[in-house]
Design a protein around this motif. Structure first.
Motif, PDB file in Angstrom:
ATOM      1  N   ASP A 182      -4.684   4.646  -1.833  1.00 56.86           N
ATOM      2  CA  ASP A 182      -3.622   3.847  -0.992  1.00 56.86           C
ATOM      3  C   ASP A 182      -3.622   2.331  -1.417  1.00 56.86           C
ATOM      4  OD1 ASP A 182      -5.902   3.584   0.176  1.00 56.86           O
ATOM      5  OD2 ASP A 182      -4.991   2.986   2.146  1.00 56.86           O
ATOM      6  N   GLU A 183      -4.711   1.795  -2.114  1.00 52.95           N
ATOM      7  CA  GLU A 183      -4.788   0.549  -2.536  1.00 52.95           C
ATOM      8  C   GLU A 183      -4.038   0.002  -3.884  1.00 52.95           C
ATOM      9  OE1 GLU A 183      -5.868  -1.516  -0.052  1.00 52.95           O
ATOM     10  OE2 GLU A 183      -7.289  -0.421   1.259  1.00 52.95           O
TER      11      GLU A 183
ATOM     12  N   LYS B 239       0.545  -1.164  -0.033  1.00 49.10           N
ATOM     13  CA  LYS B 239      -0.124   0.132  -0.214  1.00 49.10           C
ATOM     14  C   LYS B 239       0.808   1.237  -0.151  1.00 49.10           C
ATOM     15  CE  LYS B 239      -3.663  -1.672   2.980  1.00 49.10           C
ATOM     16  NZ  LYS B 239      -4.518  -1.491   3.947  1.00 49.10           N
TER      17      LYS B 239
ATOM     18  N   SER C 249      -4.791  11.096   4.852  1.00 46.12           N
ATOM     19  CA  SER C 249      -6.252  10.878   4.882  1.00 46.12           C
ATOM     20  C   SER C 249      -6.752  11.029   3.631  1.00 46.12           C
ATOM     21  CB  SER C 249      -6.444  12.245   5.753  1.00 46.12           C
ATOM     22  OG  SER C 249      -7.761  12.193   6.069  1.00 46.12           O
TER      23      SER C 249
ATOM     24  N   ARG D 239      -6.406   7.166   1.826  1.00 45.09           N
ATOM     25  CA  ARG D 239      -7.320   6.302   2.586  1.00 45.09           C
ATOM     26  C   ARG D 239      -8.658   6.686   2.177  1.00 45.09           C
ATOM     27  NH1 ARG D 239      -5.012   3.394   6.928  1.00 45.09           N
ATOM     28  NH2 ARG D 239      -7.001   3.477   8.101  1.00 45.09           N
TER      29      ARG D 239
ATOM     30  N   GLU E 237      -2.648   9.823  10.803  1.00 46.23           N
ATOM     31  CA  GLU E 237      -2.389   9.904   9.359  1.00 46.23           C
ATOM     32  C   GLU E 237      -1.316  11.016   8.961  1.00 46.23           C
ATOM     33  OE1 GLU E 237      -6.342  10.385   8.375  1.00 46.23           O
ATOM     34  OE2 GLU E 237      -6.734   8.404   8.048  1.00 46.23           O
TER      35      GLU E 237
ATOM     36  N   HIS F 257     -16.451   1.515   7.190  1.00 46.18           N
ATOM     37  CA  HIS F 257     -15.645   1.215   8.036  1.00 46.18           C
ATOM     38  C   HIS F 257     -16.185   0.671   9.325  1.00 46.18           C
ATOM     39  CE1 HIS F 257     -12.282   1.365   5.357  1.00 46.18           C
ATOM     40  NE2 HIS F 257     -12.498   2.726   5.135  1.00 46.18           N
TER      41      HIS F 257
ATOM     42  N   ARG G 145      -9.402   5.782  -1.320  1.00 46.53           N
ATOM     43  CA  ARG G 145      -9.057   4.293  -1.485  1.00 46.53           C
ATOM     44  C   ARG G 145      -7.746   4.289  -2.505  1.00 46.53           C
ATOM     45  NH1 ARG G 145     -13.310   4.561   1.179  1.00 46.53           N
ATOM     46  NH2 ARG G 145     -14.205   2.463   1.929  1.00 46.53           N
TER      47      ARG G 145
ATOM     48  N   THR H 289       0.396   5.630   4.596  1.00 41.63           N
ATOM     49  CA  THR H 289      -0.614   6.693   5.110  1.00 41.63           C
ATOM     50  C   THR H 289      -0.637   7.023   6.399  1.00 41.63           C
ATOM     51  OG1 THR H 289      -2.323   5.026   5.372  1.00 41.63           O
ATOM     52  CG2 THR H 289      -2.299   6.119   3.143  1.00 41.63           C
TER      53      THR H 289
END
Length: 400
Positions: free
Chosen positions: A174-175, A137, A166, A169, A161, A230, A172, A140
């Motif tokens: 960061d994925e 990843k 921030s 994340r 963070e 989440h 998304r 973050t």
């Protein structure tokens, strides 16, 4: 298609009379087969009675609604042709890496400039058959986060963070490096999210059927990840995933779903950058201590009654505990019945009734033409909390 999720989690029992808790919109309608208590696989069309129900014959058995019944989810996680599925995922991952290479380069530079090294986070996750692998990843979190998240997920408002973390994340993005994990064969595009080994025992106790996820490879995108925030309970997520882990994959439906999620992520990420740039000149943005950590929902107003008159205000920020709005009149510092109205992309209006306690009022604008109000609130029910998180906080990938 709408999937109603109810009678899943004991914590949610009784909400809305038990008739409907969530209205998660899923673009993948279809049938998921449940297994009998003996472990024998069911033929398509068989209905398994829930606890306390008598067994019905196929003739009089009406399909039960909800994800705890033989539900409607068009594509599960189980590959029909494992070798073809592995090759397809790796080829698509290679093409996707080539397509998003400029985005990966830009994000890498931003992480390096704003947070320093390392650019990437690499942590152990459990894959198919509980085989460990290193997930990738964008980093973050600050270095201090490792100690606070060793036995739990990241709590809210921990200030752990990084400057850009921030945004990564929430969007998304960061994925994205996990495309490399798919290329290596550790993951696939569509499947349950991988699990940290130190949290496995906790999740196994909380969620019935949690171990079914290890029958398939973990995915970059999953149904529960796309449709639930989440904060959704592990029991709810676990039972959601357990149904998908028993259902065969429909490749066309899966491709459409993954593309839909991917385009949504990229569109929201670009829109977030644009909105940040456009908001720099807004008078409300001078209050940095109020803006930090808040989401700014589009096309959203708040209405409340003050001295016999209905006042309409523009919502400029909301968190899970605080709502900020700009009112043409200065409200008193007291509780108001606040109706938050958001016009969704579909054109329909979502309205949520809140009890908001106004804590502070700041004049702003030319000639003090408006008043920035800061009010606290609390969700009254789990269902209302879900609606706030999905439609106002945009905490799900597919929100509006």
């Amino acid at each position: 298609m709408k999937i109603d999720i109810y009678e899943i989690d004991p914590d949610l029992t009784g909400v809305d009379g038990g008739a409907r808790l969530f209205d998660a919109i899923a673009p993948l309608p279809a049938k998921v087969l449940r297994e009998a208590s003996t472990g024998q696989s069911l033929r398509e069309g068989t209905v398994v009675p829930l606890p306390g129900q008598r067994e019905k014959s196929p003739a009089d058995a009406a399909p039960l609604r909800g994800l705890m019944s033989p539900a409607n989810v068009r594509s599960g996680y189980v590959p029909r042709y494992p070798r073809f599925d592995a090759a397809l995922n790796q080829v698509l991952a290679g093409l996707a890496l080539f397509a998003v290479a400029p985005v990966l380069l830009v994000l890498s530079v931003l992480v390096l400039v704003s947070s320093g090294r390392p650019i990437f986070y690499s942590g152990v996750r459990l894959g198919k058959d509980r085989k460990p692998f290193k997930i990738l990843k964008f980093r973050t979190l600050l270095p201090a986060a490792a100690a606070q998240t060793s036995q739990s997920t990241l709590p809210r408002r921990t200030l752990l963070e990084t400057n850009i973390g921030s945004y990564l994340r929430k969007s998304r993005l960061d994925e994205l490096p996990q495309l490399i994990n798919i290329l290596k064969g550790d993951m696939v595009f569509f499947g349950p999210r991988p699990v940290r080994p130190e949290l496995l025992d906790l999740y196994m106790r909380e969620a019935t059927g949690f171990g079914l996820r290890f029958n398939v490879k973990p995915g970059l995108v999953g149904m529960s990840q796309a449709l639930l925030p989440h904060s959704a309970g592990k029991r709810l997520r676990g039972r959601f995933n357990s149904l998908c882990c028993r259902a065969p994959m429909n490749y066309w439906a899966t491709l459409g779903f993954v593309l839909h999620v991917g385009l949504t992520v990229l569109r929201r990420a670009g829109r977030g950058v644009l909105e940040m740039a456009l908001s720099l000149g807004s008078p409300a943005m001078q209050f940095n201590f109020l803006r930090s950590g808040f989401h700014r929902p589009r096309n959203t107003v708040a209405q409340f009654e003050m001295e016999g008159e209905v006042v309409t205000a523009g919502v400029v920020g909301i968190s899970d505990q605080i709502v900020q709005f700009v009112s043409p009149l200065p409200p008193r510092r007291k509780c108001y019945a606040l109706t938050v109205d958001r016009k969704l992309a579909s054109g329909r209006h979502l309205r949520i009734e809140l009890e908001a306690d106004v804590k502070s009022v700041f004049p702003l604008g030319v000639g003090k033409s408006g008043f920035l109000c800061h009010a606290s609130y609390a969700a009254r029910t789990p269902y209302q909390r879900y609606r706030i998180e999905r439609y106002l906080l945009d905490e799900t990938v597919l929100s509006t």
